[in-house]
Design an enzyme around this catalytic site. Structure first.
Site, PDB file in Angstrom:
ATOM      1  N   CYS A  45      36.010  49.392  38.761  1.00  0.00           N
ATOM      2  CA  CYS A  45      37.207  48.598  38.511  1.00  0.00           C
ATOM      3  C   CYS A  45      36.976  47.587  37.394  1.00  0.00           C
ATOM      4  CB  CYS A  45      37.698  47.907  39.778  1.00  0.00           C
ATOM      5  SG  CYS A  45      36.801  46.432  40.186  1.00  0.00           S
ATOM      6  N   CYS A 114      40.261  40.295  41.718  1.00  0.00           N
ATOM      7  CA  CYS A 114      39.344  39.827  40.670  1.00  0.00           C
ATOM      8  C   CYS A 114      38.965  38.370  40.914  1.00  0.00           C
ATOM      9  CB  CYS A 114      39.977  39.930  39.292  1.00  0.00           C
ATOM     10  SG  CYS A 114      40.808  41.477  38.984  1.00  0.00           S
TER      11      CYS A 114
END
Lengths: 155, 407
Positions: A45, A114
């Site tokens: 990712c 994130c």
């Protein structure tokens, strides 16, 4: 026939506060004399987070981070470092995602993960510290296969 | 104060040409009639549409009656896939196979998926090589007695690879299978001739060639079996109903006219800028890789405006973020920039690792870019890469155990 709502409502616009942090992060860098180092993330990712801690009398006296990550990862972890500095390990462990991003304005939904990575890396560092796992900085030897690969994209 | 914007995202869309806009304006205010109206006012609008249709047909060596206007590339691609699929199925229930590639635009891939999920079709997704090329022989091998359509993008939007559509078209013709190509990116950048290249269906649009958004076209070769797409008042010969986007069509026609006149000049200019940018970055940054065809040997097989790099150890969205702060518009194949949090499927199909795809940066140029802008990007980009590599943990090694415990 189905539509993924999370995709449909996606908004990838960052707040001014986030962009400010991203432009001039104050806590980035390597800390070669760290007492604890924690990591989180994966290459797929596109996020890898590392947090360095200097710990004295159960307090975090200094903190730095490195990230192979996006705008949200850089900005939110920088904000996390500011919040964490000076706190005890117990206080730091209790921090939630909301505590970290509250100063950053709205965060795109898809970017939440994130901004959680910094906290996870911090917890990893504290856990390692408590378990007596001390970091050793060794410039000669890459620590994992993936890092070896990426360093040699050109070959 | 906002500095002058440096727009290097022409693969996403382009600035409309001032002359295109000028030709469009009267159709909002003075010549606003419905082209279906029988009065002479309406006929003026109809004439304008016919003129634009003629220009577009001429640009790909087609006949006027083979051009159908749509709302853009996505609609044309949806129409082709579903229109051909249902027409074939109506004739012969066993015909249910489509061939495409792993590097198509999402409008092709998701239309194939829709046909698989809802209408019993199967799709073969062809592999590409490390530079993004489809081997035409792979197309031949994939064709079966059930195959109805081969759909392959001409110029790839991410890495600029231009496919050998003439060879693929020949194979399809020999196998009596329809051939569709999406030329949205390559239109005005690469020679197109539907007769020479054996193309049955072609997706075109305006906003990638300095025309307006919201207008595109589908070329359908005469006698091709395809269903009508949108039902209503029988516009576009009953194939795609709905009052025509007259100003859009006029703008599209003008954009094609300009692009055709300046074809050689523009492509020479833009590819020189492209090569300068590629060389400048390769010389000034370590551990960088050009994605897509090499400019030394295969420069003419790469879109004249496409540059795509992978930088090791850094993440593309952050790179684009810092470029944005210097007023440079770019794009990336990084997972972090995607709605799905997956790295670019095009780069992955070319064999790039997740790390390489996440560290990718696309810069796409146009005739409006200048040499000064290229110089500026060559100056600032290496510094941004350096900054992000300083921030990156990759390559900075920590072992978590004391040396005596190490294996």
């Amino acid at each position: 026939m189905s539509v993924h709502l999370s995709e449909a409502i996606l908004m990838l616009k960052y707040s001014e506060e986030t962009m400010k942090r991203f432009s001039h992060p104050k806590y980035v860098g390597e800390m070669k004399d760290a007492d604890a180092v924690g990591e989180e993330g994966n290459f797929k990712c596109g996020d890898v987070m590392r947090i360095y801690l200097k710990i004295k009398d159960n307090k975090i006296t200094d903190i730095k981070f490195l990230t192979y990550g996006c705008v949200a990862a850089i900005a939110s972890t920088d904000a996390l470092c500011e919040t964490v500095k000076g706190k005890t390990l117990e206080e730091a462990e209790k921090l939630t995602w909301k505590d970290v991003v509250k100063g950053l304005g709205e965060m795109p939904t898809i970017k939440v993960h994130c901004s959680v990575m910094g906290i996870e890396a911090l917890k990893d560092a504290i856990k390692k510290y408590r378990n007596g796992i001390k970091p050793v900085f060794d410039d000669e030897e890459p620590c994992c296969e993936e890092m070896r690969k990426i360093g040699k994209v050109n070959e | 104060m906002r500095f002058k914007l440096i727009y290097m995202d022409n693969g996403a869309t382009t600035k409309i040409d001032e002359n295109v806009l000028k030709t469009m304006m009267p159709f909002f205010t003075d010549k606003y009639a419905n082209p279906s109206s029988s009065h002479s006012f309406g006929q003026d609008a109809k004439d304008a549409i016919d003129k634009a249709r003629g220009r577009i047909a001429e640009s790909i060596n087609a006949n006027d009656d083979e051009i159908f206007f749509t709302s853009g590339g996505t609609e044309s691609n949806n129409w082709v896939l579903k229109g051909v699929a249902f027409a074939a199925k109506k004739e012969d229930k066993n015909k249910n196979h489509i061939i495409t590639t792993k590097i198509e635009h999402k409008s092709i891939l998701n239309s194939c998926k829709w046909l698989e999920d809802n209408a019993g079709f199967t799709t073969t997704y062809l592999d590409v090589d490390k530079d993004g090329f489809v081997n035409p022989e792979d197309v031949r091998k994939a064709i079966t007695s059930k195959t109805i359509l081969v759909s392959i993008i001409h110029g790839n939007n991410e890495v600029g690879t231009i496919q050998d559509i003439e060879a693929i078209g020949k194979i399809c013709k020999e196998s009596k299978v329809l051939f569709h190509t999406d030329v949205c990116q390559s239109y005005s950048k690469s020679e197109l001739d539907v007769k020479k290249q054996n193309i049955d269906l072609m997706t075109l649009n305006a906003h990638k060639i300095h025309g307006p958004k919201g207008i595109g076209a589908l070329y359908v070769k005469r006698d091709t079996r395809i269903m009508d797409w949108q039902q209503g008042g029988s516009h576009e010969k009953g194939m795609r109903s709905g009052t025509e986007n007259v100003h859009g069509i006029v703008g599209f026609g003008e954009a094609v006219k300009i692009a055709k006149n300046d074809f050689k000049k523009n492509n020479k200019y833009i590819s020189e800028l492209r090569d300068k940018l590629i060389k400048g970055i390769m010389e000034n940054v370590e551990n960088v890789k050009l994605n897509g065809p090499d400019i030394k040997e295969n420069g003419n097989k790469r879109l004249s405006n496409n540059v795509n790099f992978s930088f090791s150890a850094i993440e593309g969205e952050s790179l684009g973020g810092y470029l944005d702060q210097k007023w440079v518009c770019s794009s990336t194949g990084s997972a972090c920039n995607a709605r799905t949090l997956e790295p670019s499927y095009v780069l992955k199909a070319m064999g790039l690792t997740d790390e390489e795809a996440n560290g990718s940066l696309r810069l796409t140029l146009s005739k409006f870019n200048t040499e000064e802008e290229i110089d500026y990007v060559i100056k600032i980009l290496p510094k941004i890469v350096e900054k992000l590599r300083y921030i990156s943990p990759i390559g900075k090694v920590v072992n978590y155990f004391k040396k005596d415990k190490k294996e």
